[in-house]
Design a protein around this motif. Structure first.
Motif, PDB file in Angstrom:
ATOM      1  N   LEU A  43       0.818  -1.212   0.000  1.00 55.59           N
ATOM      2  CA  LEU A  43       0.000   0.000   0.000  1.00 55.59           C
ATOM      3  C   LEU A  43       0.855   1.266   0.000  1.00 55.59           C
ATOM      4  CD1 LEU A  43      -2.770  -1.017   2.575  1.00 55.59           C
ATOM      5  CD2 LEU A  43      -2.871  -1.114   0.075  1.00 55.59           C
ATOM      6  N   SER A  44       2.175   1.114  -0.094  1.00 51.23           N
ATOM      7  CA  SER A  44       3.054   2.282  -0.049  1.00 51.23           C
ATOM      8  C   SER A  44       2.931   3.152  -1.294  1.00 51.23           C
ATOM      9  CB  SER A  44       4.508   1.853   0.161  1.00 51.23           C
ATOM     10  OG  SER A  44       4.933   1.060  -0.937  1.00 51.23           O
ATOM     11  N   THR A  45       2.386   2.605  -2.384  1.00 52.42           N
ATOM     12  CA  THR A  45       2.197   3.390  -3.600  1.00 52.42           C
ATOM     13  C   THR A  45       0.766   3.228  -4.107  1.00 52.42           C
ATOM     14  OG1 THR A  45       2.937   1.569  -5.004  1.00 52.42           O
ATOM     15  CG2 THR A  45       4.616   3.163  -4.332  1.00 52.42           C
ATOM     16  N   ALA A  46       0.319   4.217  -4.870  1.00 57.89           N
ATOM     17  CA  ALA A  46      -1.015   4.157  -5.466  1.00 57.89           C
ATOM     18  C   ALA A  46      -1.128   2.925  -6.357  1.00 57.89           C
ATOM     19  CB  ALA A  46      -1.287   5.418  -6.269  1.00 57.89           C
ATOM     20  N   GLY A  47      -2.278   2.277  -6.308  1.00 59.03           N
ATOM     21  CA  GLY A  47      -2.505   1.063  -7.086  1.00 59.03           C
ATOM     22  C   GLY A  47      -2.136  -0.201  -6.352  1.00 59.03           C
ATOM     23  N   ALA A  58     -15.063 -13.477   3.685  1.00 57.22           N
ATOM     24  CA  ALA A  58     -14.052 -14.250   2.958  1.00 57.22           C
ATOM     25  C   ALA A  58     -12.690 -13.564   2.980  1.00 57.22           C
ATOM     26  CB  ALA A  58     -14.511 -14.467   1.521  1.00 57.22           C
ATOM     27  N   GLY A  59     -12.461 -12.713   3.973  1.00 62.01           N
ATOM     28  CA  GLY A  59     -11.247 -11.917   4.027  1.00 62.01           C
ATOM     29  C   GLY A  59     -11.538 -10.527   3.493  1.00 62.01           C
ATOM     30  N   ILE A  60     -10.536  -9.653   3.537  1.00 61.27           N
ATOM     31  CA  ILE A  60     -10.710  -8.297   3.038  1.00 61.27           C
ATOM     32  C   ILE A  60      -9.597  -7.947   2.055  1.00 61.27           C
ATOM     33  CG2 ILE A  60     -11.998  -7.403   5.006  1.00 61.27           C
ATOM     34  CD1 ILE A  60      -9.416  -6.149   6.058  1.00 61.27           C
ATOM     35  N   ILE A  61      -9.911  -6.999   1.194  1.00 62.07           N
ATOM     36  CA  ILE A  61      -8.931  -6.391   0.290  1.00 62.07           C
ATOM     37  C   ILE A  61      -8.849  -4.928   0.678  1.00 62.07           C
ATOM     38  CG2 ILE A  61      -8.397  -5.702  -2.070  1.00 62.07           C
ATOM     39  CD1 ILE A  61     -10.155  -8.050  -3.010  1.00 62.07           C
ATOM     40  N   ILE A  62      -7.634  -4.435   0.842  1.00 65.01           N
ATOM     41  CA  ILE A  62      -7.414  -3.000   1.045  1.00 65.01           C
ATOM     42  C   ILE A  62      -6.671  -2.510  -0.188  1.00 65.01           C
ATOM     43  CG2 ILE A  62      -6.442  -1.192   2.520  1.00 65.01           C
ATOM     44  CD1 ILE A  62      -6.402  -3.330   4.791  1.00 65.01           C
ATOM     45  N   TYR A  63      -7.162  -1.431  -0.773  1.00 66.58           N
ATOM     46  CA  TYR A  63      -6.615  -0.916  -2.031  1.00 66.58           C
ATOM     47  C   TYR A  63      -6.322   0.570  -1.881  1.00 66.58           C
ATOM     48  CZ  TYR A  63      -6.464   0.327  -7.011  1.00 66.58           C
ATOM     49  OH  TYR A  63      -6.093   0.790  -8.246  1.00 66.58           O
ATOM     50  N   ARG A  64      -5.180   0.992  -2.401  1.00 62.65           N
ATOM     51  CA  ARG A  64      -4.826   2.416  -2.406  1.00 62.65           C
ATOM     52  C   ARG A  64      -5.058   2.956  -3.805  1.00 62.65           C
ATOM     53  NH1 ARG A  64       0.770   5.175  -0.210  1.00 62.65           N
ATOM     54  NH2 ARG A  64       0.164   7.336  -0.642  1.00 62.65           N
ATOM     55  N   ARG A  65      -6.032   3.842  -3.924  1.00 65.66           N
ATOM     56  CA  ARG A  65      -6.413   4.391  -5.227  1.00 65.66           C
ATOM     57  C   ARG A  65      -5.383   5.416  -5.707  1.00 65.66           C
ATOM     58  NH1 ARG A  65     -12.705   5.736  -4.207  1.00 65.66           N
ATOM     59  NH2 ARG A  65     -11.739   7.763  -3.980  1.00 65.66           N
ATOM     60  N   ALA A  66      -5.512   5.801  -6.974  1.00 66.44           N
ATOM     61  CA  ALA A  66      -4.598   6.775  -7.576  1.00 66.44           C
ATOM     62  C   ALA A  66      -4.675   8.129  -6.884  1.00 66.44           C
ATOM     63  CB  ALA A  66      -4.896   6.924  -9.068  1.00 66.44           C
ATOM     64  N   PRO A  92      -2.343  -6.299 -13.401  1.00 60.95           N
ATOM     65  CA  PRO A  92      -2.153  -5.306 -12.345  1.00 60.95           C
ATOM     66  C   PRO A  92      -3.396  -5.167 -11.472  1.00 60.95           C
ATOM     67  CG  PRO A  92      -2.628  -4.203 -14.407  1.00 60.95           C
ATOM     68  CD  PRO A  92      -2.568  -5.687 -14.709  1.00 60.95           C
ATOM     69  N   ASN A  93      -3.254  -4.473 -10.369  1.00 58.28           N
ATOM     70  CA  ASN A  93      -4.284  -4.390  -9.332  1.00 58.28           C
ATOM     71  C   ASN A  93      -5.462  -3.487  -9.694  1.00 58.28           C
ATOM     72  OD1 ASN A  93      -2.545  -5.961  -7.803  1.00 58.28           O
ATOM     73  ND2 ASN A  93      -1.621  -4.194  -6.826  1.00 58.28           N
ATOM     74  N   LEU A  94      -6.012  -3.635 -10.880  1.00 56.50           N
ATOM     75  CA  LEU A  94      -7.141  -2.801 -11.281  1.00 56.50           C
ATOM     76  C   LEU A  94      -8.476  -3.488 -11.052  1.00 56.50           C
ATOM     77  CD1 LEU A  94      -5.687  -1.394 -14.625  1.00 56.50           C
ATOM     78  CD2 LEU A  94      -5.704  -0.315 -12.368  1.00 56.50           C
ATOM     79  N   TYR A 105     -14.556  -7.305 -10.657  1.00 56.16           N
ATOM     80  CA  TYR A 105     -14.927  -6.102  -9.919  1.00 56.16           C
ATOM     81  C   TYR A 105     -13.796  -5.093 -10.006  1.00 56.16           C
ATOM     82  CZ  TYR A 105     -18.172  -9.452  -7.874  1.00 56.16           C
ATOM     83  OH  TYR A 105     -19.135 -10.428  -7.695  1.00 56.16           O
ATOM     84  N   SER A 106     -14.155  -3.810 -10.069  1.00 55.32           N
ATOM     85  CA  SER A 106     -13.178  -2.724 -10.068  1.00 55.32           C
ATOM     86  C   SER A 106     -12.604  -2.551  -8.672  1.00 55.32           C
ATOM     87  CB  SER A 106     -13.856  -1.425 -10.500  1.00 55.32           C
ATOM     88  OG  SER A 106     -13.042  -0.316 -10.214  1.00 55.32           O
ATOM     89  N   MET A 107     -11.302  -2.376  -8.582  1.00 52.57           N
ATOM     90  CA  MET A 107     -10.684  -2.101  -7.287  1.00 52.57           C
ATOM     91  C   MET A 107     -10.883  -0.648  -6.895  1.00 52.57           C
ATOM     92  SD  MET A 107      -9.253  -4.718  -5.728  1.00 52.57           S
ATOM     93  CE  MET A 107     -10.975  -5.064  -5.868  1.00 52.57           C
ATOM     94  N   TYR A 108     -11.173   0.220  -7.845  1.00 53.20           N
ATOM     95  CA  TYR A 108     -11.363   1.633  -7.536  1.00 53.20           C
ATOM     96  C   TYR A 108     -12.582   1.848  -6.644  1.00 53.20           C
ATOM     97  CZ  TYR A 108     -11.694   6.659  -8.028  1.00 53.20           C
ATOM     98  OH  TYR A 108     -11.763   7.995  -7.755  1.00 53.20           O
ATOM     99  N   ASP A 109     -13.706   1.204  -6.993  1.00 57.77           N
ATOM    100  CA  ASP A 109     -14.928   1.417  -6.217  1.00 57.77           C
ATOM    101  C   ASP A 109     -15.713   0.141  -5.920  1.00 57.77           C
ATOM    102  OD1 ASP A 109     -15.959   0.829  -8.710  1.00 57.77           O
ATOM    103  OD2 ASP A 109     -16.951   2.754  -8.993  1.00 57.77           O
ATOM    104  N   GLY A 110     -15.170  -1.018  -6.296  1.00 63.25           N
ATOM    105  CA  GLY A 110     -15.832  -2.291  -6.006  1.00 63.25           C
ATOM    106  C   GLY A 110     -16.946  -2.653  -6.959  1.00 63.25           C
ATOM    107  N   SER A 111     -17.200  -1.812  -7.966  1.00 64.34           N
ATOM    108  CA  SER A 111     -18.322  -2.050  -8.867  1.00 64.34           C
ATOM    109  C   SER A 111     -18.051  -3.222  -9.806  1.00 64.34           C
ATOM    110  CB  SER A 111     -18.625  -0.793  -9.683  1.00 64.34           C
ATOM    111  OG  SER A 111     -17.523  -0.476 -10.503  1.00 64.34           O
TER     112      SER A 111
END
Length: 137
Positions: A43-47, A58-66, A92-94, A105-111
């Protein structure tokens, strides 16, 4: 006869416009760690994205957006949620993919970005206090 056709049309209208609900159970989520925690190093960098087990369904995903905002989702796919299939973050983590149904699903907003997904991933709140990241619901 026209009364029956009108009644059928009204019933179809109301059933087709029903709001789709996420059937992911509400389990308590309370994860907290310093941003320097090795588990959060991606999570040290965007994306960047990390997955953690033992939280949510089922666990969690934490994502750092742009825009450097953090978001967190339950890994439980919204396609057949009773199966508790955990989505996997793609490279990549998109996006994240349900490897059973093929839904994405989008990592940006989960949609949902690929069928058969119709509902977004369940989102949790993320706060940063000082150097500590916390995910809660």
């Amino acid at each position: 006869m026209r009364k029956y056709i009108g009644l059928v049309l009204v019933i179809l209208l109301f059933t087709s416009c029903a709001k789709e609900e996420t059937l992911i159970p509400d389990l308590p989520v309370n994860f907290s760690a310093p941003l320097t925690d090795p588990r959060l190093s991606r999570l040290s960098t965007a994306g960047g994205a990390v997955t953690l087990t033992g939280y949510g369904v089922a666990g969690i995903i934490i994502y750092r957006r742009a825009d450097n905002a953090y978001v967190a989702y339950d890994r439980c796919s919204t396609v057949n949620p009773e199966q508790k299939n955990a989505v996997v973050v793609d490279d990549p983590n998109l996006t994240a993919t349900d490897q059973v149904s093929g839904a994405k699903y989008s990592m940006y907003d989960g949609s949902p970005v690929k069928a058969p997904a119709k509902t977004s991933l369940k989102q949790y709140g993320v706060t940063i206090a000082g150097n500590t990241l916390q995910v809660t619901n």
